[in-house]
Design an enzyme around this catalytic site. Sequence first.
Site, PDB file in Angstrom:
ATOM      1  N   CYS A   2       0.723  -1.428  -0.145  1.00 57.65           N
ATOM      2  CA  CYS A   2       0.013  -0.057   0.022  1.00 57.65           C
ATOM      3  C   CYS A   2       1.074   1.344  -0.141  1.00 57.65           C
ATOM      4  O   CYS A   2       1.975   1.247   0.462  1.00 57.65           O
ATOM      5  CB  CYS A   2      -0.899   0.068   1.166  1.00 57.65           C
ATOM      6  N   ARG A  27       4.178  -0.107  -4.805  1.00 58.88           N
ATOM      7  CA  ARG A  27       3.871  -0.712  -3.248  1.00 58.88           C
ATOM      8  C   ARG A  27       2.388  -1.584  -3.293  1.00 58.88           C
ATOM      9  O   ARG A  27       2.195  -1.985  -2.249  1.00 58.88           O
ATOM     10  CB  ARG A  27       3.474   0.519  -2.502  1.00 58.88           C
ATOM     11  N   TRP A  74      -2.378  -3.007  -1.623  1.00 59.87           N
ATOM     12  CA  TRP A  74      -1.962  -4.403  -1.810  1.00 59.87           C
ATOM     13  C   TRP A  74      -2.819  -4.971  -0.478  1.00 59.87           C
ATOM     14  O   TRP A  74      -2.490  -4.829   0.521  1.00 59.87           O
ATOM     15  CB  TRP A  74      -0.467  -4.415  -1.517  1.00 59.87           C
ATOM     16  N   ASN A 100      -1.821   2.743   5.153  1.00 53.77           N
ATOM     17  CA  ASN A 100      -0.914   1.678   4.946  1.00 53.77           C
ATOM     18  C   ASN A 100      -0.364   0.815   6.107  1.00 53.77           C
ATOM     19  O   ASN A 100       0.018   1.689   7.196  1.00 53.77           O
ATOM     20  CB  ASN A 100       0.498   2.572   4.112  1.00 53.77           C
ATOM     21  N   GLY A 101      -0.577  -0.350   6.355  1.00 58.76           N
ATOM     22  CA  GLY A 101      -0.127  -0.949   7.701  1.00 58.76           C
ATOM     23  C   GLY A 101      -1.395  -2.050   8.099  1.00 58.76           C
ATOM     24  O   GLY A 101      -2.195  -2.262   6.863  1.00 58.76           O
ATOM     25  N   GLU A 477      19.293 -16.384  -5.992  1.00 56.93           N
ATOM     26  CA  GLU A 477      18.932 -15.474  -6.380  1.00 56.93           C
ATOM     27  C   GLU A 477      18.032 -15.258  -7.941  1.00 56.93           C
ATOM     28  O   GLU A 477      17.057 -14.725  -8.084  1.00 56.93           O
ATOM     29  CB  GLU A 477      19.818 -14.336  -6.605  1.00 56.93           C
ATOM     30  N   LYS A 481      14.237 -14.660  -9.259  1.00 51.71           N
ATOM     31  CA  LYS A 481      13.978 -13.397 -10.139  1.00 51.71           C
ATOM     32  C   LYS A 481      13.242 -14.296 -11.057  1.00 51.71           C
ATOM     33  O   LYS A 481      12.304 -13.550 -11.529  1.00 51.71           O
ATOM     34  CB  LYS A 481      15.292 -13.190 -10.732  1.00 51.71           C
ATOM     35  N   GLU A 484       9.838 -14.994 -10.022  1.00 53.66           N
ATOM     36  CA  GLU A 484       8.823 -13.965  -9.433  1.00 53.66           C
ATOM     37  C   GLU A 484       8.316 -13.288 -10.542  1.00 53.66           C
ATOM     38  O   GLU A 484       7.133 -12.881 -10.517  1.00 53.66           O
ATOM     39  CB  GLU A 484       9.750 -12.970  -8.846  1.00 53.66           C
ATOM     40  N   HIS A 500      22.091 -35.132  -4.566  1.00 55.44           N
ATOM     41  CA  HIS A 500      21.514 -35.703  -3.375  1.00 55.44           C
ATOM     42  C   HIS A 500      20.012 -35.500  -3.546  1.00 55.44           C
ATOM     43  O   HIS A 500      19.394 -35.801  -2.328  1.00 55.44           O
ATOM     44  CB  HIS A 500      21.958 -34.982  -2.215  1.00 55.44           C
ATOM     45  N   LYS A 598       6.683  -4.319  -3.679  1.00 57.08           N
ATOM     46  CA  LYS A 598       7.968  -4.043  -3.580  1.00 57.08           C
ATOM     47  C   LYS A 598       8.261  -3.982  -2.225  1.00 57.08           C
ATOM     48  O   LYS A 598       9.322  -4.701  -1.636  1.00 57.08           O
ATOM     49  CB  LYS A 598       8.178  -2.658  -4.367  1.00 57.08           C
TER      50      LYS A 598
HETATM   51  O1  M6R Z   1      13.302  -3.984   0.938  1.00 50.52           O
HETATM   52  P1  M6R Z   1      14.074  -5.335   1.145  1.00 50.52           P
HETATM   53  O2  M6R Z   1      14.995  -5.745   0.486  1.00 50.52           O
HETATM   54  O3  M6R Z   1      13.987  -5.598   2.758  1.00 50.52           O
HETATM   55  O4  M6R Z   1      13.009  -6.527   0.572  1.00 50.52           O
HETATM   56  C1  M6R Z   1      13.139  -7.870   0.622  1.00 50.52           C
HETATM   57  C2  M6R Z   1      12.206  -8.719  -0.300  1.00 50.52           C
HETATM   58  O5  M6R Z   1      10.806  -8.292  -0.134  1.00 50.52           O
HETATM   59  C3  M6R Z   1      12.779  -8.246  -1.901  1.00 50.52           C
HETATM   60  O6  M6R Z   1      14.074  -8.517  -1.995  1.00 50.52           O
HETATM   61  C4  M6R Z   1      11.879  -9.320  -2.634  1.00 50.52           C
HETATM   62  O7  M6R Z   1      12.652 -10.588  -2.533  1.00 50.52           O
HETATM   63  C5  M6R Z   1      12.269  -8.840  -4.256  1.00 50.52           C
HETATM   64  N1  M6R Z   1      10.979  -8.594  -4.654  1.00 50.52           N
HETATM   65  C6  M6R Z   1      12.768 -10.010  -5.056  1.00 50.52           C
HETATM   66  O8  M6R Z   1      13.003  -9.300  -6.309  1.00 50.52           O
END
Ligand code: M6R
Length: 603
Positions: A2, A27, A74, A100-101, A477, A481, A484, A500, A598
């Site tokens: 949000c 957000r 969100w 937001n929250g 990572e 990506k 996601e 394994h 985000k």
């Molecule tokens: O703002 P942050 O680095 O704490 O966020 C952590 C994760 O939410 C963030 O890295 C998330 O995994 C990304 N969207 C991945 O691309």
Amino acid sequence: MCGITARVGTEDASESLVCSLENLEYRGYDSAGIAVKNGTGLKIQKREGEVSELKAAMAGSGIVGDVGIGHTRWSTHGPPTNENAHPHVDCSGRVAVVHNGIVENHAELRRDLEARGHTFRSDTDTEVVPHLVEERLDAGDDSETAFRAAIDELEGSYALAMLHEDADTVFATRTGSPLVLGIGEDANYLASDVPAFLEFTSRVVYLEDGDVAVLSADDYRITDADGFEVSRPVEAVDWAAEDAGKGEYDHYMLKEIHEQPTSLRQTIQGRLDGDDVVLSEFPAGSFSEVSRVHFVACGTSYHAGLYGESLFADWDVDAQTFLASEYAAHPPAVPEDTLVVGITQSGETADTLAALEAAADAGARTLALTNVVGSTAARECDDALFIRAGPEIGVAATKTFSSQVATLVCLGERIARDVTGSPTPDHAARLDALADLPEHVEAVLESSTAADVAARHAHESGHFFIGRGSAYAVALEAALKFKEITYEHAEGFAAGELKHGPLALVTADTPVFAICNGNNEAKLASNVREVQTRGGPVVGVCPRTSDALADAADEVLTVPATHPDLVAILANVQLQLVAYHAANDLGRPIDKPRNLAKSVTVE
Ligand code: M6R
């Protein structure tokens, strides 16, 4: 999670509110809405879906007003519908609120309010707030007193902005969720994050938990949790408005991948001095009392922590990486000589903040490694070290990963010298390579054939990424990506673990990306043969000099040869491009992947 915003000026606020919501859309993008005050009551427009839906609904609606609030959602409480979209109003429609929250005691407050005759129109936790304000207004309070009284009843985390039809001001507060004021020439603003109003002003005031701000067109006033007037510093943000735009690119993600040479230059600027590092925040001796380092982080930032851990281990610094959510739920023993480093791009991730709080409660020293000056992590930790990557808008983190790792290389050198009394092994070569990293990333971006690789493999049934040490962190990572933004199945494994168990998944339809950082090349080449023997196609991602891996793999994405500690950052750039192009080929909404946001400000 949000985004909220507000504008108070002397001209119509609606257009600039929608523009701010577009800038905050990373957000959350389940619904969007605004409320403005035009002298004849509040006007509200809200729509399920992205801000573009709201924009379409606004066209020709005649909704104008010089004071307004806005929200992009969100969903947490209640599905993404028009009814659950913010702003939410009281029974009489005189008070509108964006939030937001999470209001944790909303169920009990709602039950009591309903028992006293209030009618609710949504499933949200937020809606209790306008009704609480309404009661106090009915009891004779003025708008500010009513707002204060309402927030006194809330438990949880919230950034709130309120519009009351009788006031030419916006009332706002924060506790546990970010909120920043923007001080303009002709108008004042507030938002969950600076990019919301960067086109209008770069002068900002970060609110503290418990603050209540009252914004008018030409002034603002802040009182603390006890109601005393306080002065918070006005700071100049050095991000430009175009930094937060898409520029010539189709997606923020692609723009941010291509920004990495620049963002890395910013990260290391002034921090390298021959064969030493200079961290102005941390002169020599700053970490002499430290015996071990805990990294706490989520998602991509967690992978940066794993990368750092693998390097720190080689430098005789005891380091361990924890998923922040687990660390907060089950804190390990944290002796006082532990430095707990919260790695968080946004500085607002609730799980990471909770882990840092648990560490501080246990007596540890805390350090925020973050991109956002003024973020909660930066303000609440004992120390902060900024990665200086510039604003990252795409939900998929890209440039901040490389800047996090580059910052960890500098921080590790400082800590290692303080802890062991000597520079890290091979430090001069590594720091030279760090200085060259921006150019090496440029070379990858200029010559990458990742789009072709993505076109060949986007539609296959599973995508595996393997590596050792820092390349294992990048395997995780790269898989994150890929899944996601493509919505395709992807997993990262330690290369040695494949045999394994995961090898059972390998077929001709599951490409395996084998990432080589220049170390253990022969072993990785053996793992590649194991995959190929089972019919799996292998894409090697390795330095140009890695002949053994290049010979073994079916196709190769190469990166410049550099210090082995930094190669995996370059490999990661190749794999960011693979994920991007695969998602593009599959027609995915790359900057707004489904179900994600985000900045994750709920635990
Ligand atoms: O703002 P942050 O680095 O704490 O966020 C952590 C994760 O939410 C963030 O890295 C998330 O995994 C990304 N969207 C991945 O691309």
